[in-house]
Design a protein around this motif. Structure first.
Motif, mmCIF file in Angstrom:
data_model
loop_
_atom_site.group_PDB
_atom_site.id
_atom_site.type_symbol
_atom_site.label_atom_id
_atom_site.label_comp_id
_atom_site.label_asym_id
_atom_site.label_seq_id
_atom_site.Cartn_x
_atom_site.Cartn_y
_atom_site.Cartn_z
ATOM 1 N N ILE B 208 0.845 -1.196 0.000
ATOM 2 C CA ILE B 208 0.000 0.000 0.000
ATOM 3 C C ILE B 208 0.878 1.243 0.000
ATOM 4 O O ILE B 208 0.695 2.161 -0.799
ATOM 5 N N LEU B 209 1.867 1.261 0.919
ATOM 6 C CA LEU B 209 2.706 2.454 1.039
ATOM 7 C C LEU B 209 3.560 2.653 -0.195
ATOM 8 O O LEU B 209 3.743 3.783 -0.660
ATOM 9 N N GLU B 210 4.077 1.538 -0.754
ATOM 10 C CA GLU B 210 4.865 1.706 -1.966
ATOM 11 C C GLU B 210 3.976 2.197 -3.104
ATOM 12 O O GLU B 210 4.370 3.060 -3.890
ATOM 13 N N GLY B 211 2.778 1.663 -3.167
ATOM 14 C CA GLY B 211 1.839 2.110 -4.183
ATOM 15 C C GLY B 211 1.520 3.592 -4.050
ATOM 16 O O GLY B 211 1.464 4.324 -5.039
ATOM 17 N N LEU B 212 1.333 4.051 -2.800
ATOM 18 C CA LEU B 212 1.038 5.472 -2.580
ATOM 19 C C LEU B 212 2.235 6.331 -2.969
ATOM 20 O O LEU B 212 2.088 7.401 -3.576
ATOM 21 N N ALA B 213 3.444 5.837 -2.637
ATOM 22 C CA ALA B 213 4.636 6.635 -2.906
ATOM 23 C C ALA B 213 4.927 6.725 -4.402
ATOM 24 O O ALA B 213 5.436 7.735 -4.874
ATOM 25 N N THR B 214 4.621 5.656 -5.158
ATOM 26 C CA THR B 214 4.969 5.627 -6.579
ATOM 27 C C THR B 214 3.743 5.779 -7.471
ATOM 28 O O THR B 214 3.822 5.502 -8.669
ATOM 29 N N SER B 215 2.604 6.201 -6.895
ATOM 30 C CA SER B 215 1.359 6.349 -7.647
ATOM 31 C C SER B 215 0.982 5.092 -8.414
ATOM 32 O O SER B 215 0.550 5.134 -9.559
ATOM 33 N N ASN B 216 1.183 3.948 -7.760
ATOM 34 C CA ASN B 216 0.791 2.681 -8.376
ATOM 35 C C ASN B 216 -0.460 2.173 -7.650
ATOM 36 O O ASN B 216 -0.385 1.527 -6.605
ATOM 37 N N SER B 217 -1.638 2.526 -8.206
ATOM 38 C CA SER B 217 -2.890 2.200 -7.530
ATOM 39 C C SER B 217 -3.105 0.693 -7.415
ATOM 40 O O SER B 217 -3.766 0.225 -6.484
ATOM 41 N N ALA B 218 -2.529 -0.069 -8.347
ATOM 42 C CA ALA B 218 -2.727 -1.516 -8.299
ATOM 43 C C ALA B 218 -2.133 -2.086 -7.016
ATOM 44 O O ALA B 218 -2.749 -2.926 -6.357
ATOM 45 N N TYR B 219 -0.923 -1.603 -6.642
ATOM 46 C CA TYR B 219 -0.301 -2.080 -5.395
ATOM 47 C C TYR B 219 -1.194 -1.758 -4.193
ATOM 48 O O TYR B 219 -1.369 -2.558 -3.282
ATOM 49 N N VAL B 220 -1.739 -0.530 -4.228
ATOM 50 C CA VAL B 220 -2.597 -0.094 -3.112
ATOM 51 C C VAL B 220 -3.792 -1.042 -2.988
ATOM 52 O O VAL B 220 -4.109 -1.527 -1.898
#
Lengths: 382, 258, 319
Positions: B208-220
């Motif tokens: 989730i945090l990596e997705g938020l940091a890199t604007s990768n909604s799929a990870y979130v």
């Protein structure tokens, strides 16, 4: 023959003395990244250090006092002294150790400071409870402690502490984020109210629907905050890009919109449950009598059911407010701002005093909300 | 009970289906690339691969289990101590501490632990432990105090020892309250452990945090989905535990013996 | 005074028949007591009068008007209502509780205050209690406030559902006496539900015995005591002690004769035959002089008059 009448005080005193001699009162580092050297309390100016030891040491003779009332009042005095002395000692020790012209120097509050301050607060709480102080006296006590803190802050006592430096460096931002935090909480509570009240009225006389609604809201309540924020992001951003009007009013995948919606969703369960339980607990005889005397449904709700459900509703609102203040901190992760911004910024930059600059006000806000609701509930219950 | 009845019962238990769903989602996540690619066509890497979701889930559960287990031991122990004669002096202080401590937001506790303890899994576990102690402690004290004086009196009169009374009478009667405190603690910890990723602990919050940091909604979405399911599943199982402990102390137990 | 009438009323709750083909007329000014074992439908019948429950079949009329056609809220404001658990509003003072219906009816503040004072006087509620909250009152005081609240808007009809059942015997006896006095003075129609036979016999001008949703017998208490419609009524009236209860209801003056045989003890003409018998047992004499309230001699009563009255007396029913 002397006898110990308050073993709690003796325990707190012993723990306090151990941390005073074996843990750092402040941590000093030439800059944010360098490793720190511990500064024990005894390095502080003699007067302040002496006051700390005196405040702590007084716990021992106080514990021998026979009268409960006298002992509680003496404990309150000694713990207020201890708390003020800790603050003054920390400020003056920092000032002693921070020569001018070293802006990068970090002087952070250490474990011994936190333990001693914690011990003072615990003793104060315990004594206030034992002395059976009324709400007014408790408020006065809080006011007294806060007034001492403000006087010291005005006199520049804390200026050399890095926490103060962080505050001064982020002063404008701090005000913005504080208001933002409060705005997030208020907006979410308002939304929860607007949705919750019709929901309560809808499920009030429908047992089957009530079960379904409460169960679904209960499930929402268990979902971790960060996950709910994340799960709301995607649909909201698709909605914003598909419907321009939605985007025009400021709804986006990140930012305040998902935060407010998520906080409102969390607030619904305690709110709706508090409300329905409160209404359900209005005695049948009272409602039966009111109906028999000719109260119509509107008057029954407004004059009988709502006033009697008010304490339960307020308890629900108390839970919801405290919860929202805490969860709003997490909202900083999805770009909604608020005091959480400092927390996560500080964690990311290894700026631990910045973390405190966010975390301490969040805790204080939650405690203040708790106190305020206890006051109001106390007045309503009479 | 007939084996058939067991099957029927389980079929009606959402906890079982949700658990199977969780296991399925965790195991199948590496094979969902086409799905997430279709959903988020702009993303070059649509599935989080830095650590497998099995590893993330296990790490998350480890954080929660260690902290909550430790908190249960300490909280129940302290709760028993302050309701005995020896610890009675401490009871008001401990009670007030448990009540006020719970107004501290869990995130703030996590954040406050960083300056004192540093980064990583260990401070996360310690912060989670500290927070989890409070509801468990409160539940234990409430539960033990709710045991009717007549019951303990009768047990003493029959010749129960202090220890036998505690283990055989008081704790079983207090167990619904203890379980309720434990449930609150565990559910909060599942959520806070996810945020523990911000201070460097590996958990389901990491994607989730990596997705938020890199604007990768799929990870979130992936991280959020799994951790949300995990929380709901654990809560459902606590529901079973709660109904198991409560029939012993309420009247419902009678229908089983008759 | 508005009469109340049930016309072939039926009501079911799920599979239970609360009332079956229930017909009854309560004349204006009556003190009508509905009595019967629990579950006999007496509370259901009572709650139909103020439209708290509407019949499935048949009609309930008040003053000739079908209750089902009236605005229930408006209708209820003109009927007093007292229940066993009192149901005082816990967040209002006693005075506010008493003023509840006058306030609903939009009376002016001074008029409300006057009425509260008047009701407090009528029910013997000390003025100091008026500003207290219900939980600060004893059970007896609470029910006094409950009755005062029901009477406050001067309704023509008062419904009371086991109002004194939860009170201690002393408070119950006092409140029964006051209710009797209020009824005698105001001439209001009171419909009263109880399962206490002594209470029913004491208060009723019209007694209605019910069982499993049916009206079993209706009439003056003394009629029902003398001629129980069936063994069930007999059993409910007290089985073996039915004649003792009858003695309770009959006054000495009804059996005394103007003769002078030198009786030693004396008893008031208004005392019950049971009190006369009790005095005979206590003094060991079989004859008592009968005197009026002012002490003038009226005659004598002999033990034979009391006992012969048991069977022979059934013919002079209209006494």
């Amino acid at each position: 023959m002397t006898k110990v009448h308050d073993r709690v005080l003796v325990l707190l005193c012993c723990v306090g003395l151990v941390t005073t001699f074996f843990a750092p009162f402040l941590d000093q580092a030439p800059n944010r990244l360098a490793s720190s050297t511990p500064l024990p309390l005894l390095n502080a100016p003699g007067f302040e250090a002496g006051a700390v030891i005196l405040g702590l040491g007084l716990f021992m003779p106080i514990a021998l006092l026979t009268s409960d009332r006298v002992r509680s009042l003496a404990t309150i005095g000694a713990s207020v002294l201890l708390l003020w002395a800790c603050l003054a000692a920390a400020g003056h020790l920092a000032a002693l150790r921070a020569p001018s012209g070293t802006p990068a120097m970090r002087l952070s509050l250490g474990p011994s400071f936190w333990s001693l301050a914690g011990i003072a607060v615990l003793a104060l709480l315990d004594a206030a409870q034992r002395a059976r102080l009324g709400l007014g006296a408790r408020l006065g006590l809080v006011g007294l402690v806060v007034a001492g803190f403000i006087l010291m802050a005005r006199a520049g006592t804390f200026d050399s502490l890095s926490l103060t430096k962080e505050f001064l460096a982020h002063r404008a931002e701090f005000a913005t984020e504080l208001w933002r935090h409060l705005a997030l909480v208020c907006a979410a509570l308002l939304l929860a109210f607007v949705v919750g009240v019709p929901l309560v009225l809808a499920i009030l006389r429908n047992d089957a629907l009530r079960g379904v609604v409460l169960a679904s809201l209960g499930i929402v309540q268990t979902i971790p905050s960060i996950a709910l924020f994340g799960l709301l992001m995607v649909p909201l951003s698709s909605l914003a890009s598909a419907v321009p009007v939605v985007k025009a009013i400021g709804v986006e995948g990140v930012g305040p919109a998902p935060a407010i919606i998520a906080l409102a969703l969390y607030s619904l369960f305690p709110l709706v449950r508090g409300f329905t339980v409160g209404l359900a607990e209005v005695p049948f005889a009272v409602k039966d009598a009111a109906r028999g005397l000719g109260f119509d449904r509107r008057r029954m709700l407004l004059e009988i059911e709502l006033p009697l459900a008010l304490p339960a509703l307020l308890s629900g609102l108390r839970v919801v407010t405290i919860q929202a203040i805490g969860l709003a901190a997490v909202a900083a992760l999805i770009g909604a701002g608020g005091l959480g911004t400092f927390v996560f910024q500080g964690i990311g930059q290894y700026a631990l005093d910045l973390v405190l600059l966010g975390a301490i006000p969040i805790v204080l806000l939650a405690l203040a909300a708790d106190l305020a609701f206890q006051l109001v509930i106390g007045v309503v219950r009479r | 009970m007939h084996p058939h009845d067991v099957v029927v019962r389980l079929a009606h238990a959402p906890s079982l289906w949700l658990t199977l769903l969780l296991v399925g989602v965790v195991l199948l996540m590496p094979h969902t690339a086409p799905l997430f690619h279709a959903w988020f066509p702009d993303l070059p890497r649509p599935v989080y691969t830095r650590a497998s979701f099995v590893a993330l889930t296990l790490a998350h559960l480890e954080l929660v289990a260690l902290s909550s287990g430790g908190a249960a031991l300490f909280g129940i122990g302290l709760g028993i101590f302050v309701t005995r004669e020896a610890g009675r002096d401490l009871a008001p202080l401990v009670g007030a501490l448990a009540a006020i401590g719970q107004t501290f937001p869990p995130v703030a506790v996590l954040a406050l632990s960083v300056p004192l303890l540093g980064y990583g899994a260990a401070p996360t576990i310690l912060a989670l432990w500290l927070y989890a102690v409070l509801p468990i402690l409160e539940g234990t004290i409430t539960g033990l105090r709710a045991v009717p004086a007549a019951v303990t009196d009768a047990a003493t009169g029959m010749g129960f020892s202090a220890q036998g009374r505690l283990l055989g009478i008081e704790l079983p009667l207090a167990s619904p309250f203890v379980v309720s405190g434990l449930r609150t603690a565990v559910i909060i910890n599942i959520g806070t452990a996810a945020i523990g990723s911000t201070i460097g602990a590996l958990s389901l919050g990491s994607p989730i945090l990596e997705g938020l940091a890199t604007s990768n909604s799929a990870y979130v979405v992936q991280g959020a989905l799994v951790v949300a399911l995990l929380a709901v599943v654990v809560d459902r199982w606590f529901d079973h535990l709660a109904s198991m402990t409560s029939f012993r102390s309420s009247g419902r137990g009678r229908s089983i013996t008759s | 005074m508005k009469p109340i009438a049930f016309h072939a009323v039926g009501k079911s709750f799920g599979a239970t028949h609360a009332l079956c083909d229930f017909s009854l007329e309560i004349p204006g000014g009556a003190f009508c007591v509905l009595i019967g074992p629990s579950g006999c439908g007496k509370s259901t019948a009572l709650r139909m009068i103020n439209a708290m429950i509407l019949p499935d079949q048949g009609r309930v009329t008040v003053g000739g008007e079908d209750v089902a056609r009236l605005d229930p809220v408006e209708h209820r404001r003109h009927i007093g209502y007292v229940i066993q658990s009192v149901g005082l509003f816990p967040h209002w003072t006693v005075a506010q509780n008493i003023a509840a219906v006058p306030r609903l009816l939009g009376w002016s503040k001074p008029k409300q205050a006057d009425r509260v004072e008047e009701m407090a006087g009528l029910l013997g509620i000390e003025p100091a209690l008026l500003e207290r909250y219900p939980h600060e009152l004893s059970g007896g005081q609470q029910q006094r406030a409950g009755v005062a609240r029901a009477l406050a808007a001067d309704p023509e009809i008062i419904l009371m559902d086991e109002p004194f059942a939860a009170l201690d015997p002393t408070s119950r006896a006092t409140l029964q006496a006051e209710l009797e006095r209020i009824h005698a003075r105001s001439g209001k129609t009171i419909v009263f539900v109880t399962h206490d036979m002594d209470e029913a016999l004491r208060l009723a001008t019209q007694m209605v015995v019910m069982d499993r949703g049916h009206l079993v017998q209706s009439g003056a208490p003394i009629e029902i005591l003398r001629h129980p419609a069936n063994s069930l009524v007999g059993a409910f009236l007290g089985g073996g002690s039915i004649h003792m209860r009858l003695l309770d209801r009959l006054a000495v003056r009804e059996r005394s004769t103007p003769r002078r045989t030198g009786a030693t003890g004396a008893i008031a003409a208004g005392a019950s035959l049971r009190q006369a018998l009790d005095l005979m047992l206590a003094t060991g004499s079989t004859r008592l002089a009968v005197v009026d309230e002012d002490g003038t001699w009226r005659g004598e009563i002999h033990i034979g008059d009391i006992i012969a009255g048991g069977e022979a007396g059934t013919s002079d029913a209209s006494a």
